[in-house]
Each structure stands twice: as C-alpha cells, then as structure tokens.
Design an enzyme around this catalytic site. Structure first.
Site, short mmCIF file in Angstrom:
data_model
loop_
_atom_site.label_atom_id
_atom_site.label_comp_id
_atom_site.label_asym_id
_atom_site.label_seq_id
_atom_site.Cartn_x
_atom_site.Cartn_y
_atom_site.Cartn_z
N SER A 295 0.84 -1.19 0.00
CA SER A 295 0.00 0.00 0.00
C SER A 295 0.88 1.25 0.00
O SER A 295 1.71 1.43 -0.90
CB SER A 295 -0.95 -0.03 1.20
OG SER A 295 -1.89 1.01 1.13
N ASP B 290 -8.65 -4.25 -6.65
CA ASP B 290 -8.07 -3.37 -5.65
C ASP B 290 -8.30 -1.90 -5.99
O ASP B 290 -7.93 -1.42 -7.06
CB ASP B 290 -6.57 -3.67 -5.55
CG ASP B 290 -5.88 -2.89 -4.43
OD1 ASP B 290 -6.53 -2.03 -3.81
OD2 ASP B 290 -4.70 -3.15 -4.18
#
Length: 664
Positions: free
Chosen positions: A446, A498
């Site tokens: 991330s 995602d």
C-alpha cells in the site's frame, strides 16, 4: 437532486431522499398512533384518578398531533417518490411540506415537555399501565426530536449559502470581471477553510505542527477542487456507485471476443519469468506484512496472538538491532519476529517512529534469499492517511537518469525520509559490512509499496542490482517516463479489483463523470435504485436492467452530454475555468496522469467454492500493463482485495500451486 434548497440555502440532501427515512418514521408513527388510540379507547371514562383530567387532555391532543404528522409524512413520502434523480420537477412542492413537517415539531416538543412534567409529578395516582405508556410516549418523542436534530446537523452544508453563486449564471454574467474574480476567490477560500476544519476535526487526536498545517491546506484544496463542480448529494453518489457496479457486472458477464482471449496467451519465457517473480513475491510479502507489526499479527491470529506475544515479548529488548520509536511491551518487534521467522540478530535497524511524511520501516538480513531487505509499513495511522492524501505532483529529477519525472508529493517525502536514514545514518553501510555479497531488496504494501518504489528509484544509481516488490501500491504514483524506467527493477503485485491500485486524481475525475452520466440517464426513482442495489450487494442475483434515456440513442448522441448531466454539474465552478462555456464533462483533466510502478503482476480470483467449514479459492496471475488500471472498478471486493492478508493468501496459493506442478 439537485441539492434541496430550503431556508434560503442548499442542503446536502436531495428532495428524493425522504422516501426511506420518511417511510420508517411513518411506520413508527402509525404504530404509536394505534397504541395511543387503543389506550384511550380502553380507558375512556376511567380518568377519575388524581391527574386523570390532564391525562385525558394529553392523550386527546397527542392523537390529533400524531394524526397530523402522519398525514404530512404520507404526503412527504409520496411526493419524494416522484420523478427521477435528475428530474426534480414533480417534487417542487416538497419544500412546503417540509416546512409544515418542521412546524409540527414545535407542538410535539411542547407536548413532550408537558408529558415529562406529568409523568414526574408525584401527585399523579393513575393506573401504572397508563403511566408507563405515557413514559414511553415521552421517551419516543424525545428520541425522534434528537435524531431529527442529528440529521439536520449531518445534512447541513456550510457552503450552502455560497453555492448559489455557482448556480446562478445570470449573476455571473452581469458582474464586472474584477467583482466576479473577487467573488469566486471568496467562495473558493470559504470552501477550502470548511474542508480544512473538517480535516482538523478528524485529526484532533494527533499532535499538529507546521507540516500538518501545510498538509491540511493542501488536502483541503484537493477536496474543494474535486467536489466544487457537481451538485451531487451523498445518496446520489451511492445510487451512482450501485448502478456502475451492476453495469460493470453485466459487461463482465458478456463473452469475450476470440481475439481478446488470444492476446492474453503468454509465451513460455514470459510464463517462466512470471513463475519466478510469483515465488519471490510470496516470500517478500511476508516482510511487507510484518512491517505492520502487532495489528496485522493480531488481525490474522485473533485467538492466539496476544497469548503468544505476552509469552515471548516480555523479555529484554534485543541489543543487536537498532530500534527507534515507541514499542511498548515489545509487541511490534515480537510480531515481526513471528511473521518473518527471523532471529534477533538478523535485524540491522527497526524504526517505529511515525509522523506525517515519516513512516516506520525495518532493515533485516534474509539469509534464505541472500538479501538485505528494507520493508516499509503501509497506512496504519492518521499521519499515514495525511501522507496518502497529499496527492499533489512534484518533480523528481535524478542525475544521469531522468528529468522532470512527476511523482506523488506525500509519498516522495516519505521516501526522502527513509533515504536520509539509510544513507546519512549509515544503516545500509552497516548492513553491507555484515553481508557484502547480499543484494538489496526493498518491499512494502500500500503506502509502503509506493514509498518503496520511489526509494528504489533514489537508490538505483548506488545499488544497480537492487530489486523492489511493491504490493498493492497507489495508482497515482509515477509519471509515464518514470514508470517505464522502473520496469527494469520494480515488480508491482495487484490483486483483483483493488481500489488503491486504481486510485489517482484522473481516475477519480473519471469516476465522478461516470457517476454523473449514469445517474442522470437513469429513469427510475432513487429509492428503487438503492433498494435493488442493497439486495443485489447482499444477496446477489441478476444485475438490474433499469431503462435509461440512453436507450435508442445513436452513438453520436452519446458523445454529447445530456441536459440532465449538465444540470448535475455546477456551472461556472472555480475548478473548471469559470466563465468558460466549455462542457464540464468533456473538459481537459486538471491533474497529470500518474501510473503504477514497474512491471505489473495482476492476480485475479478464478473460482471460489465455499463449504460449511472451509472455502477454496483459486487464483490466476498474468503480466499486465498500466492501462488495465486506468479506471476504478466498483465491487464489494475493491477494499478487501487491497488487504495484506488477502494479497499474501493469493500469493501463497499461487506459489503452492506452482510448487506442486514442479514436483509433479
């Protein structure tokens, strides 16, 4: 839709948003009225107790008041059901009904106070059942009043009085240029201050310094620019996301063309390269996940984690590794040891220090792969969120590499912080002194994946053989030239749909335009869209087939924005070159397009067979390119596909499948 205008200002609620809350209140009021009527009928003529006369009057007036409220609510719900999101014409009488409903709160409030006084009067000696019912009535009245006040606060738009300037074309045209410029400057200033106050309120629990204040202002301007040119209310966005999800599912269910299938068939050399990178990714994802410390370990081992950490981490802190930052009870470091399986002596440096633009990381020796691993933590605090949202672009110029490459500002500052620690504090020198033959590998998930990517670019000249594995990095990270340059040493791993990997300002602008377009073109009322959407998200079924105004239009007509779409865009918005006549939907992008780093491995879920006690999910992986992630996909898994445990599970599944194939 557009935002409801009452009391001379715009509110963050549409005239078609009263159907569901109004129907719920109507149901409660009907039950309440029937209960009071039953009580009054049963006890009629039996109000001879002390205080009974007052009780009789109280119940009679309450019945009349409730009947009035029920009538107004019925009309309010009925009118709110009319029209569509972009056609509020049939609901033009709703503000008058709303004024009437709000006016009825005054006698209801007075009667609730009177009931409270009557119930608390010790001289009243009436039947206990009657007193209990009146007590319940008083409590119900106060609950409804309190929830109404909370609702008003929630839908209050601090810019409601200012937004009228955006909407009134004639006012803008009649103003002198200096006056109009000053007017728009004041509106933009006010909007920025409002967003800044909201962000400060959300981050009230963290210590704020100059860096925070600069970040607050930058993020506030970003939000102001994004939301200032539409007249969408939150429920419109929810309806638009629901419609987009169903439209997307319908498109995915269509059979692919043979040419499209063939173009994805990889060569043997590419497949071998993919297998190697998948095996490496599965190994290094453990380090990226370990950087989250005890929150990740407890999340993945909810029943045993605390016991294991209490048993193993209460000893003395290791002296071989350099630890900075707070790690009370040694839980973070203990979790890293558990997840990676390394020993105390394998860690060169561990930092738990966390501020805006300064994120935790650790440096360790990986003897299995003969690598010095720098693992950067992802988003886990308000400071990290502020770093994520500092999404302005800045130049990254590297000598002898590239010039004028654009990068994400907040993530670049975080990478600069780690770079200074690694180089200036001699951490990497110390590591290579211990293991000079090892290679350098930088990993992160991330925010950590984005930071690791930019850090790898900065270190590439000094360490030509370095490798970086970025798991689920942010989509708006690098300009095209930098993204192409990183394909030689960075591998990005993306799972499914995602959201973060597709998150960039151009993609957000595109999503906004798609929401406006699909909402404006739908011919069904909003409450039907939301009800069917909730059913579809929870129970599945076939995607909705709502008729739209697009049905029967030719392709040329679709390239021009509809009047309904234009009605949902605020005219003359500062963020869209005010006083231009250009269509907002077709205006040029305000932000440069940024891309994912390196070569991209896209992992998708092929099938999922769920049993009573277990679930078996099959994944497939292929090399992909940045254009696949140029649009945000709406799905219930858009958040879960980003989670580190899901990424690790997918990589482990593919790695085990690869291992079994090799053994066969």
């Amino acid at each position: 839709m557009p935002g409801l205008v009452v009391f001379g200002r715009r509110w963050a609620i549409g005239s078609d948003d009263f159907v569901l809350p109004g129907a719920f209140e109507l149901f409660v009021r009907l039950l309440w009225w029937i209960g009071i009527l039953t009580l009054y009928t049963v006890h009629k003529g039996q109000f001879n107790c002390p205080g009974g006369g007052l009780l009789h009057s109280y119940l009679l007036v309450l019945l009349i008041l409730l009947a009035s409220i029920i009538c107004v609510l019925s009309a309010l719900v009925y009118i709110s059901m009319q029209g569509t999101i972009s056609n509020p014409g049939p609901r033009k009488s709703l503000p008058k009904l709303l004024y009437t409903r709000l006016l009825l709160y005054l006698p209801e409030f007075i009667w609730a106070v009177a009931g409270a006084v009557w119930v608390s009067d010790s001289s009243v000696r009436c039947e206990k059942t009657v007193i209990n019912v009146i007590t319940g009535t008083v409590i119900a009245s106060w609950i409804i009043i309190i929830f109404t006040i909370i609702g008003v606060v929630i839908v209050f738009d601090p810019l409601g009085g200012k937004r009228t300037f955006y909407l009134t074309d004639n006012v803008n045209r009649n103003l002198e240029s200096s006056q109009s410029g000053q007017l728009l400057y004041n509106v933009k200033n006010t909007a920025t201050r409002v967003w800044e106050k909201r962000i400060r309120l959300l981050c009230c629990c963290i210590v704020q310094d100059d860096d925070h204040r600069v970040a607050f202002t930058s993020i506030a301007e970003l939000f102001r620019n994004y939301f200032s040119d539409t007249d969408l209310v939150p429920s419109d966005i929810a309806a638009g996301l629901t419609l987009l999800h169903q439209e997307q599912d319908k498109m995915e269910s269509c059979p692919k063309e043979p040419e499209e299938v063939l173009c994805h068939s990889p060569s043997t050399a590419v497949t071998d390269d993919l297998d190697v990178e998948l095996e490496n990714s599965a190994h290094y994802m453990l380090f990226a996940a370990a950087a989250y410390g005890w929150p990740y370990y407890v999340y993945t081992n909810p029943f045993t984690a605390l016991c294991k950490l209490n048993g193993d981490c209460c000893g003395n802190r290791p002296t071989d590794s350099d630890i900075t930052g707070s790690d009370r009870h040694n839980f973070h470091f203990g979790s890293i040891l558990k997840i990676t399986g390394l020993q105390y002596r394998d860690f060169i440096h561990i930092s738990f220090h966390n501020k805006i633009y300064e994120i935790p990381f650790f440096v360790a020796l990986d003897h299995k792969k003969e690598a010095i691993v720098v693992a950067v933590r992802g988003t886990l605090s308000f400071e990290d969120i502020l770093t994520d949202l500092s999404a302005d672009c800045e130049d990254l110029t590297l000598e002898d590499v590239l010039e004028n490459g654009f990068v994400h500002k907040g993530i670049t500052q975080a990478a600069n912080y780690i770079y200074r620690k690694l180089i200036n504090d001699g951490i990497l020198n110390q590591a290579f002194t211990i293991a000079p033959e090892y290679k350098l590998v930088i990993v992160g998930h991330s925010l950590g994946g984005g930071t690791a990517s930019i850090l790898a670019i900065m270190l590439r000249n000094a360490f030509p053989t370095l490798k970086c594995y970025a798991f689920s990095p942010p989509g708006g990270l690098l300009s095209k030239s930098l993204a192409d340059y990183t394909k030689h040493f960075i591998v990005s791993v993306i799972v499914g749909k995602d959201l973060v990997a597709r998150l960039s300002m151009p993609n957000m602008e595109d999503l906004k335009k798609r929401i406006v377009r699909i909402v404006a073109n739908c011919n069904r009322p909003k409450y039907q869209i939301l009800l069917h959407g909730c059913w579809y998200e929870v129970f599945g079924g076939d995607p909705d087939n709502f008729p739209t105004e697009l049905d029967g239009r030719n392709q040329d007509a679709l390239t021009r924005p509809l009047l309904a779409e234009e009605s949902l865009m605020v005219h003359r918005s500062p963020s869209y070159n005010a006083f231009d006549d250009e269509s907002h939907l077709n205006s040029p992008p305000q932000y440069p397009r940024l891309y994912l780093p390196g070569k991209i491995i896209h992992i998708v879920e092929e099938s999922s067979s769920k049993r009573l006690c277990s679930s078996d999910t099959k994944y497939s992986a292929r090399w992909s390119n940045e254009t696949v992630f140029s649009s945000i996909l709406i799905s219930p898994k858009m958040i879960t596909d980003h989670m580190p445990d899901v990424v690790l599970k997918a990589l482990n599944s593919l790695s085990q499948e690869l291992g079994s194939c090799v053994s066969c």
